[in-house]
Design a protein around this motif. Structure first.
Motif, PDB file in Angstrom:
ATOM      1  N   HIS A  11      21.189  74.002   4.885  1.00 49.35           N
ATOM      2  CA  HIS A  11      22.652  74.119   4.917  1.00 49.35           C
ATOM      3  C   HIS A  11      23.196  74.856   3.694  1.00 49.35           C
ATOM      4  O   HIS A  11      24.317  75.387   3.745  1.00 49.35           O
ATOM      5  CB  HIS A  11      23.293  72.738   5.032  1.00 49.35           C
ATOM      6  N   ALA A  12      22.423  74.903   2.631  1.00 50.03           N
ATOM      7  CA  ALA A  12      22.861  75.603   1.415  1.00 50.03           C
ATOM      8  C   ALA A  12      22.591  77.106   1.475  1.00 50.03           C
ATOM      9  O   ALA A  12      23.037  77.839   0.586  1.00 50.03           O
ATOM     10  CB  ALA A  12      22.162  75.001   0.196  1.00 50.03           C
ATOM     11  N   ARG A  13      21.890  77.578   2.486  1.00 50.19           N
ATOM     12  CA  ARG A  13      21.553  78.999   2.586  1.00 50.19           C
ATOM     13  C   ARG A  13      22.796  79.822   2.868  1.00 50.19           C
ATOM     14  O   ARG A  13      23.663  79.436   3.638  1.00 50.19           O
ATOM     15  CB  ARG A  13      20.549  79.281   3.712  1.00 50.19           C
ATOM     16  N   ARG A  14      22.862  80.970   2.218  1.00 50.08           N
ATOM     17  CA  ARG A  14      23.938  81.933   2.450  1.00 50.08           C
ATOM     18  C   ARG A  14      23.322  83.287   2.668  1.00 50.08           C
ATOM     19  O   ARG A  14      22.383  83.633   1.962  1.00 50.08           O
ATOM     20  CB  ARG A  14      24.908  81.974   1.264  1.00 50.08           C
ATOM     21  N   PRO A  15      23.767  84.043   3.622  1.00 45.33           N
ATOM     22  CA  PRO A  15      24.860  83.737   4.541  1.00 45.33           C
ATOM     23  C   PRO A  15      24.436  82.671   5.551  1.00 45.33           C
ATOM     24  O   PRO A  15      23.255  82.506   5.848  1.00 45.33           O
ATOM     25  CB  PRO A  15      25.138  85.067   5.231  1.00 45.33           C
ATOM     26  N   VAL A  16      25.415  81.974   6.063  1.00 43.60           N
ATOM     27  CA  VAL A  16      25.186  80.943   7.065  1.00 43.60           C
ATOM     28  C   VAL A  16      24.772  81.638   8.368  1.00 43.60           C
ATOM     29  O   VAL A  16      25.400  82.608   8.777  1.00 43.60           O
ATOM     30  CB  VAL A  16      26.470  80.113   7.279  1.00 43.60           C
ATOM     31  N   THR A  20      24.620  79.102  16.965  1.00 42.42           N
ATOM     32  CA  THR A  20      23.543  78.826  17.920  1.00 42.42           C
ATOM     33  C   THR A  20      22.193  78.789  17.217  1.00 42.42           C
ATOM     34  O   THR A  20      21.374  77.904  17.479  1.00 42.42           O
ATOM     35  CB  THR A  20      23.532  79.882  19.038  1.00 42.42           C
ATOM     36  N   LEU A  21      21.960  79.712  16.307  1.00 42.77           N
ATOM     37  CA  LEU A  21      20.710  79.729  15.555  1.00 42.77           C
ATOM     38  C   LEU A  21      20.630  78.530  14.613  1.00 42.77           C
ATOM     39  O   LEU A  21      19.583  77.889  14.503  1.00 42.77           O
ATOM     40  CB  LEU A  21      20.571  81.042  14.777  1.00 42.77           C
ATOM     41  N   ARG A  22      21.731  78.208  13.971  1.00 43.88           N
ATOM     42  CA  ARG A  22      21.754  77.052  13.066  1.00 43.88           C
ATOM     43  C   ARG A  22      21.375  75.777  13.810  1.00 43.88           C
ATOM     44  O   ARG A  22      20.580  74.966  13.335  1.00 43.88           O
ATOM     45  CB  ARG A  22      23.134  76.898  12.414  1.00 43.88           C
ATOM     46  N   GLN A  23      21.917  75.608  15.007  1.00 44.97           N
ATOM     47  CA  GLN A  23      21.594  74.427  15.806  1.00 44.97           C
ATOM     48  C   GLN A  23      20.115  74.404  16.186  1.00 44.97           C
ATOM     49  O   GLN A  23      19.483  73.343  16.181  1.00 44.97           O
ATOM     50  CB  GLN A  23      22.456  74.382  17.064  1.00 44.97           C
ATOM     51  N   ALA A  66      14.118  84.045  23.252  1.00 45.89           N
ATOM     52  CA  ALA A  66      14.636  84.851  22.137  1.00 45.89           C
ATOM     53  C   ALA A  66      15.120  83.981  20.978  1.00 45.89           C
ATOM     54  O   ALA A  66      14.864  84.306  19.814  1.00 45.89           O
ATOM     55  CB  ALA A  66      15.754  85.763  22.624  1.00 45.89           C
ATOM     56  N   LEU A  67      15.777  82.883  21.271  1.00 47.57           N
ATOM     57  CA  LEU A  67      16.295  82.024  20.218  1.00 47.57           C
ATOM     58  C   LEU A  67      15.150  81.391  19.418  1.00 47.57           C
ATOM     59  O   LEU A  67      15.219  81.314  18.187  1.00 47.57           O
ATOM     60  CB  LEU A  67      17.208  80.944  20.793  1.00 47.57           C
ATOM     61  N   ASP A  68      14.084  80.988  20.099  1.00 47.09           N
ATOM     62  CA  ASP A  68      12.935  80.438  19.382  1.00 47.09           C
ATOM     63  C   ASP A  68      12.275  81.502  18.508  1.00 47.09           C
ATOM     64  O   ASP A  68      11.825  81.210  17.404  1.00 47.09           O
ATOM     65  CB  ASP A  68      11.910  79.851  20.356  1.00 47.09           C
ATOM     66  N   LEU A  69      12.218  82.729  18.995  1.00 46.68           N
ATOM     67  CA  LEU A  69      11.647  83.816  18.202  1.00 46.68           C
ATOM     68  C   LEU A  69      12.509  84.097  16.971  1.00 46.68           C
ATOM     69  O   LEU A  69      11.981  84.278  15.862  1.00 46.68           O
ATOM     70  CB  LEU A  69      11.503  85.072  19.061  1.00 46.68           C
ATOM     71  N   LEU A  70      13.813  84.094  17.132  1.00 41.28           N
ATOM     72  CA  LEU A  70      14.713  84.274  15.989  1.00 41.28           C
ATOM     73  C   LEU A  70      14.577  83.124  14.996  1.00 41.28           C
ATOM     74  O   LEU A  70      14.573  83.333  13.776  1.00 41.28           O
ATOM     75  CB  LEU A  70      16.163  84.368  16.460  1.00 41.28           C
ATOM     76  N   ALA A  71      14.451  81.910  15.503  1.00 41.17           N
ATOM     77  CA  ALA A  71      14.288  80.747  14.622  1.00 41.17           C
ATOM     78  C   ALA A  71      12.964  80.828  13.867  1.00 41.17           C
ATOM     79  O   ALA A  71      12.907  80.511  12.675  1.00 41.17           O
ATOM     80  CB  ALA A  71      14.380  79.453  15.429  1.00 41.17           C
ATOM     81  N   ALA A  72      11.888  81.243  14.539  1.00 37.32           N
ATOM     82  CA  ALA A  72      10.590  81.393  13.870  1.00 37.32           C
ATOM     83  C   ALA A  72      10.695  82.404  12.736  1.00 37.32           C
ATOM     84  O   ALA A  72      10.185  82.173  11.631  1.00 37.32           O
ATOM     85  CB  ALA A  72       9.523  81.821  14.882  1.00 37.32           C
ATOM     86  N   ASP A  73      11.382  83.506  12.992  1.00 37.90           N
ATOM     87  CA  ASP A  73      11.589  84.525  11.961  1.00 37.90           C
ATOM     88  C   ASP A  73      12.414  83.967  10.804  1.00 37.90           C
ATOM     89  O   ASP A  73      12.103  84.210   9.635  1.00 37.90           O
ATOM     90  CB  ASP A  73      12.277  85.745  12.572  1.00 37.90           C
ATOM     91  N   ALA A  74      13.436  83.202  11.122  1.00 43.46           N
ATOM     92  CA  ALA A  74      14.277  82.614  10.068  1.00 43.46           C
ATOM     93  C   ALA A  74      13.456  81.653   9.210  1.00 43.46           C
ATOM     94  O   ALA A  74      13.567  81.667   7.975  1.00 43.46           O
ATOM     95  CB  ALA A  74      15.471  81.889  10.690  1.00 43.46           C
TER      96      ALA A  74
END
Length: 94
Positions: A11-16, A20-23, A66-74
């Motif tokens: 939650h402290a990461r910037r930019p937020v 949808t990705l945060r969830q 796609a969302l799981d792939l984006l989350a894995a990258d994050a």
């Protein structure tokens, strides 16, 4: 390290990240129990790897993955950020 500590760090990461990705990131943390004595960078990398494994196991999954792939990258990116913050191989735990 606890789930609450991981979530607070995220939650402290910037930019937020987008909502949808945060969830999805939060849901992934809730689904993966941090092993005892695991460093934050290692834990973040493990969660990202688990998400990526799930994507790879479904080669015909399509756009819904796609969302799981984006989350894995994050998570991979965050693992590097945490490693930079906590020093390379210093054994710091969060």
């Amino acid at each position: 390290m606890t789930r609450d500590a991981v979530l607070a760090w995220l939650h402290a990461r910037r930019p937020v990240p987008p909502e949808t990705l945060r969830q999805r990131l939060e849901r992934a943390v809730e689904q993966h129990v941090p092993p005892p004595r695991t460093t934050l960078p290692a834990y973040l990398a493990q969660v990202g790897s688990a998400l990526l494994d799930g994507v790879v196991r479904q080669p015909k999954g399509g756009r819904e993955l796609a969302l799981d792939l984006l989350a894995a990258d994050a998570f991979a990116t965050y693992a590097f950020e945490a490693q930079a913050e906590h020093g390379g191989g210093s054994g710091h735990e969060t």
